[in-house]
Design a protein around this motif. Sequence first.
Motif, PDB file in Angstrom:
ATOM      1  N   ALA A  66      -5.743   0.697  12.667  1.00  0.00           N
ATOM      2  CA  ALA A  66      -5.511  -0.544  13.408  1.00  0.00           C
ATOM      3  C   ALA A  66      -4.279  -0.420  14.301  1.00  0.00           C
ATOM      4  CB  ALA A  66      -5.330  -1.709  12.430  1.00  0.00           C
ATOM      5  N   PRO A  67      -4.310  -1.001  15.502  1.00  0.00           N
ATOM      6  CA  PRO A  67      -3.127  -0.938  16.393  1.00  0.00           C
ATOM      7  C   PRO A  67      -1.883  -1.551  15.765  1.00  0.00           C
ATOM      8  CG  PRO A  67      -5.076  -1.683  17.589  1.00  0.00           C
ATOM      9  CD  PRO A  67      -5.446  -1.686  16.140  1.00  0.00           C
ATOM     10  N   SER A  68      -2.083  -2.491  14.841  1.00  0.00           N
ATOM     11  CA  SER A  68      -0.933  -3.149  14.222  1.00  0.00           C
ATOM     12  C   SER A  68      -0.380  -2.391  13.026  1.00  0.00           C
ATOM     13  CB  SER A  68      -1.343  -4.562  13.774  1.00  0.00           C
ATOM     14  OG  SER A  68      -2.421  -4.494  12.840  1.00  0.00           O
ATOM     15  N   ALA A  69      -0.982  -1.247  12.690  1.00  0.00           N
ATOM     16  CA  ALA A  69      -0.501  -0.478  11.544  1.00  0.00           C
ATOM     17  C   ALA A  69       0.914   0.022  11.810  1.00  0.00           C
ATOM     18  CB  ALA A  69      -1.438   0.694  11.271  1.00  0.00           C
ATOM     19  N   ARG A  70       1.601   0.320  10.725  1.00  0.00           N
ATOM     20  CA  ARG A  70       2.991   0.764  10.858  1.00  0.00           C
ATOM     21  C   ARG A  70       3.088   2.090  11.599  1.00  0.00           C
ATOM     22  NH1 ARG A  70       7.093   2.361   5.843  1.00  0.00           N
ATOM     23  NH2 ARG A  70       8.827   3.076   7.151  1.00  0.00           N
ATOM     24  N   PHE A  71       2.139   2.995  11.343  1.00  0.00           N
ATOM     25  CA  PHE A  71       2.142   4.306  11.992  1.00  0.00           C
ATOM     26  C   PHE A  71       0.891   4.454  12.852  1.00  0.00           C
ATOM     27  CE2 PHE A  71       4.535   5.064   8.020  1.00  0.00           C
ATOM     28  CZ  PHE A  71       5.731   5.522   8.559  1.00  0.00           C
ATOM     29  N   LYS A  72       1.057   5.095  13.996  1.00  0.00           N
ATOM     30  CA  LYS A  72      -0.077   5.421  14.843  1.00  0.00           C
ATOM     31  C   LYS A  72      -0.841   6.580  14.214  1.00  0.00           C
ATOM     32  CE  LYS A  72       2.105   4.067  19.221  1.00  0.00           C
ATOM     33  NZ  LYS A  72       2.504   4.547  20.561  1.00  0.00           N
ATOM     34  N   ALA A  73      -2.149   6.438  14.107  1.00  0.00           N
ATOM     35  CA  ALA A  73      -2.955   7.467  13.449  1.00  0.00           C
ATOM     36  C   ALA A  73      -4.299   7.571  14.129  1.00  0.00           C
ATOM     37  CB  ALA A  73      -3.135   7.142  11.967  1.00  0.00           C
ATOM     38  N   MET A  74      -4.904   8.746  14.007  1.00  0.00           N
ATOM     39  CA  MET A  74      -6.253   8.968  14.503  1.00  0.00           C
ATOM     40  C   MET A  74      -6.952   9.909  13.533  1.00  0.00           C
ATOM     41  SD  MET A  74      -5.988  11.762  17.628  1.00  0.00           S
ATOM     42  CE  MET A  74      -4.966  10.728  18.669  1.00  0.00           C
ATOM     43  N   PRO A  75      -8.292   9.872  13.459  1.00  0.00           N
ATOM     44  CA  PRO A  75      -9.019  10.793  12.581  1.00  0.00           C
ATOM     45  C   PRO A  75      -8.780  12.244  12.991  1.00  0.00           C
ATOM     46  CG  PRO A  75     -10.441   9.012  13.352  1.00  0.00           C
ATOM     47  CD  PRO A  75      -9.178   8.931  14.156  1.00  0.00           C
ATOM     48  N   PHE A  76      -8.903  13.133  12.020  1.00  0.00           N
ATOM     49  CA  PHE A  76      -8.706  14.546  12.324  1.00  0.00           C
ATOM     50  C   PHE A  76      -9.709  15.028  13.364  1.00  0.00           C
ATOM     51  CE2 PHE A  76      -9.752  19.004  11.683  1.00  0.00           C
ATOM     52  CZ  PHE A  76      -8.504  19.587  11.817  1.00  0.00           C
ATOM     53  N   ALA A  77     -10.940  14.540  13.300  1.00  0.00           N
ATOM     54  CA  ALA A  77     -11.952  14.962  14.269  1.00  0.00           C
ATOM     55  C   ALA A  77     -11.524  14.617  15.688  1.00  0.00           C
ATOM     56  CB  ALA A  77     -13.292  14.309  13.938  1.00  0.00           C
ATOM     57  N   SER A  78     -10.922  13.446  15.873  1.00  0.00           N
ATOM     58  CA  SER A  78     -10.455  13.067  17.208  1.00  0.00           C
ATOM     59  C   SER A  78      -9.308  13.953  17.651  1.00  0.00           C
ATOM     60  CB  SER A  78     -10.015  11.601  17.208  1.00  0.00           C
ATOM     61  OG  SER A  78     -11.074  10.750  16.836  1.00  0.00           O
ATOM     62  N   PHE A  79      -8.423  14.266  16.720  1.00  0.00           N
ATOM     63  CA  PHE A  79      -7.319  15.159  17.057  1.00  0.00           C
ATOM     64  C   PHE A  79      -7.827  16.539  17.455  1.00  0.00           C
ATOM     65  CE2 PHE A  79      -4.672  18.632  15.435  1.00  0.00           C
ATOM     66  CZ  PHE A  79      -3.538  18.470  16.207  1.00  0.00           C
ATOM     67  N   ALA A  80      -8.792  17.071  16.678  1.00  0.00           N
ATOM     68  CA  ALA A  80      -9.329  18.400  16.986  1.00  0.00           C
ATOM     69  C   ALA A  80     -10.018  18.405  18.341  1.00  0.00           C
ATOM     70  CB  ALA A  80     -10.292  18.833  15.885  1.00  0.00           C
ATOM     71  N   ALA A  81     -10.759  17.337  18.642  1.00  0.00           N
ATOM     72  CA  ALA A  81     -11.430  17.263  19.940  1.00  0.00           C
ATOM     73  C   ALA A  81     -10.423  17.207  21.077  1.00  0.00           C
ATOM     74  CB  ALA A  81     -12.340  16.034  19.974  1.00  0.00           C
ATOM     75  N   ALA A  82      -9.341  16.450  20.865  1.00  0.00           N
ATOM     76  CA  ALA A  82      -8.311  16.372  21.900  1.00  0.00           C
ATOM     77  C   ALA A  82      -7.614  17.713  22.077  1.00  0.00           C
ATOM     78  CB  ALA A  82      -7.294  15.290  21.533  1.00  0.00           C
ATOM     79  N   SER A  83      -7.475  18.454  21.001  1.00  0.00           N
ATOM     80  CA  SER A  83      -6.818  19.764  21.082  1.00  0.00           C
ATOM     81  C   SER A  83      -7.677  20.770  21.817  1.00  0.00           C
ATOM     82  CB  SER A  83      -6.514  20.276  19.670  1.00  0.00           C
ATOM     83  OG  SER A  83      -5.669  19.383  18.989  1.00  0.00           O
ATOM     84  N   ARG A  84      -9.002  20.635  21.688  1.00  0.00           N
ATOM     85  CA  ARG A  84      -9.901  21.566  22.375  1.00  0.00           C
ATOM     86  C   ARG A  84     -10.075  21.230  23.847  1.00  0.00           C
ATOM     87  NH1 ARG A  84     -12.776  21.129  17.392  1.00  0.00           N
ATOM     88  NH2 ARG A  84     -14.012  19.410  18.252  1.00  0.00           N
ATOM     89  N   ALA A  85      -9.666  20.025  24.235  1.00  0.00           N
ATOM     90  CA  ALA A  85      -9.794  19.618  25.634  1.00  0.00           C
ATOM     91  C   ALA A  85      -8.829  20.421  26.498  1.00  0.00           C
ATOM     92  CB  ALA A  85      -9.501  18.127  25.766  1.00  0.00           C
ATOM     93  N   PRO A  86      -9.072  20.504  27.812  1.00  0.00           N
ATOM     94  CA  PRO A  86      -8.149  21.229  28.691  1.00  0.00           C
ATOM     95  C   PRO A  86      -6.736  20.683  28.565  1.00  0.00           C
ATOM     96  CG  PRO A  86     -10.160  20.672  29.859  1.00  0.00           C
ATOM     97  CD  PRO A  86     -10.232  19.956  28.540  1.00  0.00           C
ATOM     98  N   ARG A  87      -5.786  21.599  28.580  1.00  0.00           N
ATOM     99  CA  ARG A  87      -4.394  21.206  28.434  1.00  0.00           C
ATOM    100  C   ARG A  87      -3.911  20.430  29.657  1.00  0.00           C
ATOM    101  NH1 ARG A  87      -0.563  25.797  26.234  1.00  0.00           N
ATOM    102  NH2 ARG A  87       0.642  23.926  25.855  1.00  0.00           N
TER     103      ARG A  87
END
Length: 685
Positions: free
Chosen positions: A569-590
Motif C-alpha cells: 500500500a502507498p501508505s505503508a511505512r516502507f516502500k516495497a514491491m514484489p520480487f518479480a517486479s524488481f527482477a523485471a525492472a532489473s532486466r529492463a534496459p538500464r
Amino acid sequence: GRSLEVVHTINPPSFVFPSTMDVIDTNFDEAMALFEHIIQTKCDFVAFDTELTGLDCAPKPPLFLAPTNDRYQFLCKYSGDFQISQFGLCTFFFEPEHDRYLIHPFNFYVFPTPVQQGNDKDRRFMCQASSMKFLASYKFDFNKWLYHGVPYTSRAASTTNMSTPSTASSSSSSSSSSSSSSSSQTPTTPRSQAPIILKDIDINFLNDIWKLVEEGLAHNVPIITPKCNSFQRRIVFQEAPERYPDMYVESLDDPSNPSNRTLRAMQFHPCTPEEKVAKQAEKDKKAQAELDKSAGFRRVIDLLIATKKPLVGHNMLLDVMHTYSHFVGTMPPTLDLFKEQLCKTFGPIIDTKYLSSKHTSVQGLFPQGTGLSAAFNSVCNPTFFSQTPTIHATGAFSGYTSLGDGAEARFHEAGYDAYTTGVLFLRMAHHIRDSNPSTDSPMKTSPRRKKAKAPLPHGTNVTDAILFPYINRIPIVRSDAVIYTQGEDEVPDRTNIVYVHDFPESVSTTDLIEYYRQFCNSPSSGSTSQTFPVVSWIDNHSAFVTLDVDPTSPGASGEKADVWAQIFAPSARFKAMPFASFAAASRAPRPQAAETPARPVSTTIINFNSPAPDPTPPTTTAATKPKDRRDRDAKDEEDPSHKKRSKFKKRREQETDTKAFMFRPLDEEQHTRKGHEEARSCSIM
C-alpha cells in the motif's frame, strides 16, 4: 523423552568392538576393519557430518540472491583452506525380523599427514577464532585431535607418490628391463622420463662411484657408497644399469636417523635377472603398504565411493565440498563440473534440511526451526515415534542412544550429529510414508508390524516414489537456492520475497523485522524462535525481506485482510514491491547516462479512441549516445571488422549490466555502518 529403545546384544566374536566410538590413530586399523565389514554386510545408508576449523574468511558475505555459481565460487575461495577436525559416520541397517534399525556410529578425529615428498608437503590450513572457540565450548578435545588424529593424505598426493618411485625401484626396473626381456614385472614409471645431461662434475662423481664398485667386486666385500643427495643418487640409478647390468642398486636408510631421506647411502648387489624381479616385487609390495598406511582416513572415503552407499547429511553443502577437496581431488572450477563429479563419485545424496523444509507432510512439524538440534528434538516427539521402528545399538555403539535430553546431548560432536541426522531422516521418511498411504511404494513392510516400513532396505528404495523428488538436492548455505546434482538447479519460489527500497540510512535490521513480522504467520505453540521475516541487505537504502505470508492471515488491524495489499500500500511505512517486479525492472534496459538530455514530460491526455501513435522510435543522435557507445561507434568506423560482434556477445554484455545492478556489493562505508555480523545474522541458516 527421546523414546528410543536401546537393545544390547552380544558382540560377534570375529571382530573386536572398540571400547569407545572415538576413533584415533591407535585404534584406527581395528575400527577400519569393522567399518568395512559393516558397510559390506549390514548397511542400508550412511549418515555423516563434519566439524571444521572454520567456515569462511570472506570480508563480506555474498548477497542472499546471488547466482548459484557465484555462491559456489565464493565457498571454494573462502572456505577451502579450513581443516576437517572430526568426521562422523553412522551406518543404518533395517532388521525386518526384529522390526528395528541397527546402527553403528563412528567419531573419527582427523589430522593430515605431514608428507615430506610429492606435492602434499606439510599441509597448511586455516583456523577461525570463533569456530575454534565454538568447538571448545562443546568440549572438543584438541589434544586428542593434534596428537592422535587419524592421518591421511589426499588422493592427488598418493597418486604422485605412486608415480614417484624410490630410486631403488627405478634402478631395478631399468636393470631388469635391460637384462631380461622375458620378465613379467612391469617397470615402475620413473619420476621424470627425460634423462639428465651429465656435466663434468657429475662425470667425476660417477667415476668415483665406479671405482668403489670395482674395488668391492675385486675383494668380494659389500659395496656401500658414501651418503649422497637425491640428485647424485638419481644419476647413479640412471647410469648404473648400462654399466653394471647384473647389479641391483638400492638406497639405504640411516640407522641413526631413519627419517633423514635427503642424504642416503647406496648399496650394489650382484644378482641374476630373476633375483632382480623378486627384489623389485618385494620393494613394490612394501611401497604399496606404506602408501596404504599413509592414506589413513581416506580409506574410509574410498570405501564409501566404491560401494556407492546412499549418504544422508543435514545442510550438507560444506560437508560435501570439504570431503571432496580433502579426500577426492581439487575442487572443480564451476558448479556444473562439481555436480557432474559428485554424481560420478558418490551414491545418492539426501539432505534432511531440504527434506524438512520442502516436503508438505513435514513442513509444519518443526516449530523451533529446521536446524539439526531443533529438528531432532521435534522428531523425538511422540507425533513421529508412534510410527517408527526401534533404534538398536550394541556395546559401545549404544553410547549415543543412551543419552538423555538437555545437557547430556552431544551436539557438534561429528559422530553424534551423524547419528541424529540419520534418526531425523528415518523419522521423517516414516512420517511421510504413513501420511501418503495411497502412494504405491516398493518399501518393505515389517512382518511384525504392518505400519513399520523400512525407507531404504539395502539401499534399493532410495528411488522410492515418495522421496525421489528430494534426492540429490542440496540447499546452499544462507540462500534460498538449491543445487540439483543431476540436472538444472531449482528455480526458487520467491513469491514471498519483497524488495524494500528508498528508506533512510537510519533504518536497521531490527526496524525491518519488527515492522514486517506482523504480516508473517504466527509460529506454532511451543516455539522459542522467530524464523521470519529474514532481511538481506542490498545497500544502505534497500533490502530484500523474506516473509512467511498466508494471504488470509490477520493483518495489522487484526481482521482478515489481503496482507499483500497492506504490504504494498502507498501508505505503508516502507516502500516495497514484489520480487518479480524488481527482477523485471532489473532486466529492463538500464537508464541512460547522466550526460543524455532528459526528454520533456508530456502533459497530453491519452484518448484511447484516437489513432495509435507512431511506434517508430526516436532517432538516436551522436549527442544522445552514452560515451561508451560513441567510442564503440568510432572504432566501428575505423575498423569495419570490429562491428561484427555476435548477438551472443551483446546479450552477455546486457546480462553483465543487469547482474551488476542486482547483485552489487556494499561499499566499505555502507558495510561498516551495517556491520559484518549484522549482515550475516539476517541470512537464512
